[in-house]
Design an enzyme around this catalytic site. Structure first.
Site, PDB file in Angstrom:
ATOM      1  CB  ALA A  46      -1.543   3.211   3.175  1.00 51.27           C
ATOM      2  CD  GLU A  47       2.935   2.082   2.422  1.00 49.31           C
ATOM      3  OE1 GLU A  47       3.420   2.959   1.805  1.00 49.31           O
ATOM      4  OE2 GLU A  47       1.802   2.551   3.377  1.00 49.31           O
ATOM      5  CB  THR A  48       0.425  -4.619  -0.061  1.00 49.26           C
ATOM      6  OG1 THR A  48      -1.130  -4.243  -0.227  1.00 49.26           O
ATOM      7  CG2 THR A  48       0.181  -6.193   0.029  1.00 49.26           C
ATOM      8  CG  HIS A  75       1.066   1.702   8.261  1.00 48.53           C
ATOM      9  ND1 HIS A  75       1.478   2.250   7.166  1.00 48.53           N
ATOM     10  CD2 HIS A  75      -0.097   0.826   7.841  1.00 48.53           C
ATOM     11  CE1 HIS A  75       0.876   2.031   6.031  1.00 48.53           C
ATOM     12  NE2 HIS A  75       0.040   1.260   6.480  1.00 48.53           N
TER      13      HIS A  75
END
Length: 270
Positions: A46-48, A75
């Site tokens: 979802a995210e880095t 998160h």
């Protein structure tokens, strides 16, 4: 070949396979934007989060989905603090993250061992429920709110858990004024041992459904905080994972609380 430290962390999780995956990559300085985006696409979570230390207890922080840089990600902020406290030798009381669009965010450890993040509360306003939104969600909400995202409120938490949303239709909803309706959250009061049950769909950011979303729960805080008038527990009901998020609206700030678990530690080669 260049090697960069790499940590994959399940955030808002007390064990592996819960919460939301984030990759955290500390750097001496940010690489070019196109390289950061390519790394995030390669990681395909979802995210880095990319972090660069700028002072004692202070880091610059940027977040990328596989397709875009985003202005706020809860998160991956929690995961970044977990990497610093658990793997990178940081022993201060609080971590400060300077961000490009969301100001300075702080994270500290709570007495029960969780992480507590301090985020700005978003401005929200009532919005109309429209037929295209109802069609995309497969049900007609009780009410809708606009803010960073479009939020649809339902009567029963089971409506949220069993929802069969049409991701393609959500992605085509487009923008109404300043609300990106291609990123859309749903919520209802109550749930199994919690105060609020929610889900979050983000095809406009390259994520069909997000397992645990801090920025979304800032908006949940703005909607539900004045009604509950206390700290409350949320369950983000992503099928097969699920995430527990503690939420508290304090004036114009939001406190988000949760656990994190490291799943992978290694090197990313460029």
């Amino acid at each position: 070949m260049t090697s960069l430290p790499f940590y994959q962390i399940d955030a808002f999780a007390s064990r592996t396979f819960e919460g939301n995956q984030a990759c955290v990559m500390p750097m001496d300085s940010f690489l070019p934007d196109e390289t950061l985006q390519a790394i995030a696409a390669e990681n395909n979570v979802a995210e880095t989060a990319f972090i660069v230390q700028t002072g004692e207890g202070v880091w610059d922080l940027r977040w990328f989905t596989p397709t875009v840089e985003v202005p706020l990600c809860g998160h991956a902020t929690l995961a970044s603090a977990h990497a610093l406290f658990s793997h990178l030798g940081y022993d201060g009381e609080e971590v400060a993250f300077d961000t490009r669009q969301s100001g300075q965010l702080t994270v500290k450890r709570t007495p029960d061992g969780r992480y507590e993040m301090d985020f700005p509360a978003p401005e929200i306003r009532k919005m109309d429920v429209t037929e295209d939104v109802a069609a995309a969600l497969g049900a007609w909400p009780l009410e809708a709110w606009g803010g960073p995202f479009y939020a649809a409120v339902f009567a029963d938490p089971e409506d949220i858990v069993s929802m069969q949303a049409d991701i393609d239709l959500i992605g085509k909803l487009g923008v109404m004024k300043d609300v990106n309706r291609g990123n859309l959250g749903v919520l209802a009061a109550g749930g199994d041992g919690v105060d609020v049950t929610s889900r979050f769909f983000a095809p406009a950011s390259g994520i069909p459904e997000d397992p645990a979303t801090g920025s979304w729960h800032c908006m949940v805080a703005a909607i539900m905080g004045p009604r509950l008038k206390r700290a409350f527990d949320c369950y983000q009901a992503y099928p097969g994972r699920g995430a527990k998020i503690g939420v508290e609206l304090v004036g114009d700030r939001v406190k988000l609380r949760g656990d994190a678990v490291t799943v992978i530690e290694g090197k990313f080669s460029l």
